[in-house]
Scaffold this motif. Structure first.
Motif, PDB file in Angstrom:
ATOM      1  N   SER A   1       4.466  -2.291   4.707  1.00 48.38           N
ATOM      2  CA  SER A   1       3.872  -3.280   3.850  1.00 48.38           C
ATOM      3  C   SER A   1       4.870  -4.588   3.509  1.00 48.38           C
ATOM      4  O   SER A   1       4.815  -5.738   3.181  1.00 48.38           O
TER       5      SER A   1
ATOM      6  N   GLN B   1      -2.372  -4.405   1.259  1.00 46.83           N
ATOM      7  CA  GLN B   1      -2.957  -2.941   1.057  1.00 46.83           C
ATOM      8  C   GLN B   1      -4.002  -2.666   0.236  1.00 46.83           C
ATOM      9  O   GLN B   1      -5.166  -2.210   0.480  1.00 46.83           O
TER      10      GLN B   1
ATOM     11  N   ASP C   1      -3.128  -5.085   6.197  1.00 47.05           N
ATOM     12  CA  ASP C   1      -2.468  -4.220   6.037  1.00 47.05           C
ATOM     13  C   ASP C   1      -3.383  -2.986   5.555  1.00 47.05           C
ATOM     14  O   ASP C   1      -4.055  -2.833   4.600  1.00 47.05           O
ATOM     15  N   GLU C   2      -3.679  -2.138   6.891  1.00 48.72           N
ATOM     16  CA  GLU C   2      -4.464  -0.882   6.680  1.00 48.72           C
ATOM     17  C   GLU C   2      -5.991  -1.384   6.038  1.00 48.72           C
ATOM     18  O   GLU C   2      -6.414  -0.838   4.859  1.00 48.72           O
TER      19      GLU C   2
HETATM   20 MG   LIG Z   1       1.895   0.033   2.815  1.00 45.14          MG
END
Ligand SMILES: [Mg+2]
Ligand SMILES: Nc1ncnc2c1ncn2[C@@H]1O[C@H](COP(=O)(O)OP(=O)(O)OP(=O)(O)O)[C@@H](O)[C@H]1O
Lengths: 261, 264
Positions: free
Chosen positions: A57, A93, A167-168
């Motif tokens: 991140s 995220q 991010d994810e």
């Molecule tokens: Mg992360």
């Protein structure tokens, strides 16, 4: 600097050279990234996997211009991106939906800041594609985790940037929905000819989606880069093909070495 | 529809039932004790006597209630507007914060009782000094809550929206201000409970009308039952104002009401 320039076709969408990042928390220095090198070519789909806390991140925050590296070069489309926001579309995220805005109002935030007309109509037209039909006027606390992520994804897409940092994005989804979302994302990627830098914990997801996969080590360095030798468009059946299995073995071995360290 | 009504009723009963029961119990105890001890009326009248004298006084109370509510509402509105403007200035300019904040805190140490007569000397016995007293009392909680709220915005959220290309002004209007709304409303609730008391105190020091004046006359003539009746009216007015702010809060910021609902 010469490494970052070149003719337009060869200019990578994103390039990191020798990037270091440190956080100082109560006098304690934490090095989150150590000598990171990474490139993403125009139109490429690149994933980064790595153990929790390795700096994934942090890296996206640097590219998005939110944080600054302590050393190294970062370029977006050949120009330095250090401290420059707005060059890429970043989906953090945490979904970070504004709680006082409805789904639709959250989705149109980017176009709204630029004062674009017809933004609501554009967003509305996309709602069912993002599985949000009927929830245009719902506040974030009324949405499920997966719906929140899809709303954040819609907001990211509507930023209209060539490069997406994700991010994810599918972290909160069940396996089934996750699979659907992966295929859906590939559809968008092909259709809109975007460049994607994708962070995930899921090795299969990384392989299925990407042209290349980077593995990050616990110390915040890039320890491995694997090219995925699978044809496009990707099909689910490919997950049992020899090159998929081979890539998975290589990546898992590399990740496992990290967790056992 | 019917089931919804029932569940709303049940929720209200759960929320307010215990407090109502406790109040009823205390009043009952007071009634029984004051009858048993045969307390003289000018010392401590029984709740039933207070109720009766309230009934007698009700027609006379009307204009006094109106005067007090006018002063409280006007002062409250003045405080609200100036507090939010000042809070925004404090938030925007570090110099303003360093210059104004200590003064603001010091101003809170000045007792309202000392201030009210001064304002009466300067501005006479009309509405203005009352409005000013109420405004001064209500101002502080709203400023403090607003300044705190403006700083409470999620840093990552600010980063994200700035990263989308928002200017400082857009960031303020679209993120920091809405993020501050829940605290502003909390400050407004506290101020609402102060506003009626502020008006009563101002009227106490000199007025031609108002609950404060009525209270003063009643206590000077040892009409203790009337004093209690007015106290009850003041309490009810404060609660009503508090309820109004609560309602406004729910309307302006529907997302916070829902958060409280799930937090229970
Ligand atoms: Mg992360
Ligand atoms: N704001 C911050 N202040 C101090 N340290 C931080 C901050 N953000 C991250 N770190 C530290 O930097 C390191 C990398 O964090 P980062 O969030 O980039 O990890 P990650 O790879 O994204 O992990 P995950 O997969 O769990 O999301 C961690 O050790 C973390 O504790």
């Amino acid at each position: 600097m010469s490494a970052l320039s070149g003719n337009a076709a060869a200019t990578p969408a994103v390039a990191l050279r020798g990037v270091h990042a440190t956080y100082t928390e109560r006098g304690l220095r934490v090095e989150a990234l150590h000598d990171v090198n990474l490139t993403v070519a125009r139109g490429e789909f690149v994933s980064v996997i790595g153990p929790s806390g390795c700096g994934k991140s942090t890296m996206l925050n640097l590219i998005a211009g939110i944080d600054r590296p302590s050393a190294g070069e970062i370029a977006v489309d050949g120009r330095s991106a250090i401290g420059h926001t707005g060059l890429v579309a970043h989906m953090p995220q945490r979904d970070l939906l504004l709680p006082w805005r409805t789904t639709l109002q959250n989705a149109v935030l980017g176009p709204e800041l630029r004062g674009e007309p017809d933004r609501e109509a554009r967003a509305l037209a996309q709602l069912d594609r993002f599985g949000l039909e009927g929830f245009a006027d719902a506040y974030p606390h009324m949405l499920s985790g997966g719906m929140r992520q899809r709303a954040a994804m819609l907001r990211t897409i509507l930023l209209d940037r060539d490069t997406l940092l994700l991010d994810e994005p599918f972290g909160a989804l069940d396996a089934l929905t996750r699979g659907e979302m992966q295929e859906w994302l590939l559809g968008i990627w092909t259709e809109l000819a975007r460049t994607v830098l994708f962070v995930t914990h899921d090795v299969e997801e990384a392989i299925f989606l990407s042209d290349r996969v980077y593995v990050m080590s616990r110390r915040g360095t890039m320890k491995l880069e694997v090219a995925i030798d699978l044809p496009r468009p990707r099909e689910r059946e490919m997950t049992t093909s020899p090159s998929f299995v081979e890539a998975k073995r290589t990546l898992l071995r590399s990740l496992l070495a990290e967790t056992q360290r | 529809m019917r089931g919804e009504l029932m569940s709303t009723l049940r929720r209200h009963l759960r929320d307010f039932g215990p407090a109502l029961l406790l109040i009823a119990g205390l009043l009952g105890l007071w009634e029984v004790v004051s009858r048993a001890v045969e307390m003289p009326d000018w010392l401590l009248p029984a709740p039933s006597d207070i109720g009766a004298s309230f009934g007698e006084a009700a027609p006379l109370l009307g204009p006094h209630v109106a005067a007090t509510v006018t002063a409280a509402a006007a002062g409250y509105a003045l405080a609200l507007v100036s507090a939010i403007v000042l809070a925004a200035a404090i938030d925007r300019w570090g110099l303003a914060r360093r210059a104004i904040y200590p003064l603001l805190v010091t101003s809170q140490t000045i007792p309202t009782f000392a201030l009210a007569p001064l304002l009466a000397i300067w501005f006479g016995f009309g509405l203005l000094p009352k409005v000013l007293v109420v405004a001064l009392v209500c101002f502080f909680p709203i400023v403090v809550a607003t300044v705190g709220g403006l700083r409470a915005a999620d840093k990552e959220m600010l980063d994200l929206v700035r990263g989308m290309g928002a200017s400082d002004r857009q960031l303020f209007v679209k993120v920091r201000l809405p993020a501050a709304v829940p605290s502003v409303i909390s400050g407004m609730k506290i101020a609402a409970t102060y506003s009626v008391i502020g008006a009563v105190i101002a009227e106490w020091t000199g007025a031609s009308q108002g609950l404060g004046l009525y209270l003063l006359r009643a206590s000077n003539s040892f009409q203790t039952d009337q004093v209690f009746a007015v106290i009850a009216v003041i309490a009810l007015l404060s609660i009503a104002l508090f309820g109004c702010v609560e309602l406004v809060g729910r309307t302006v910021a529907p997302w916070t009401a829902a958060k409280e609902e799930t937090a229970r």
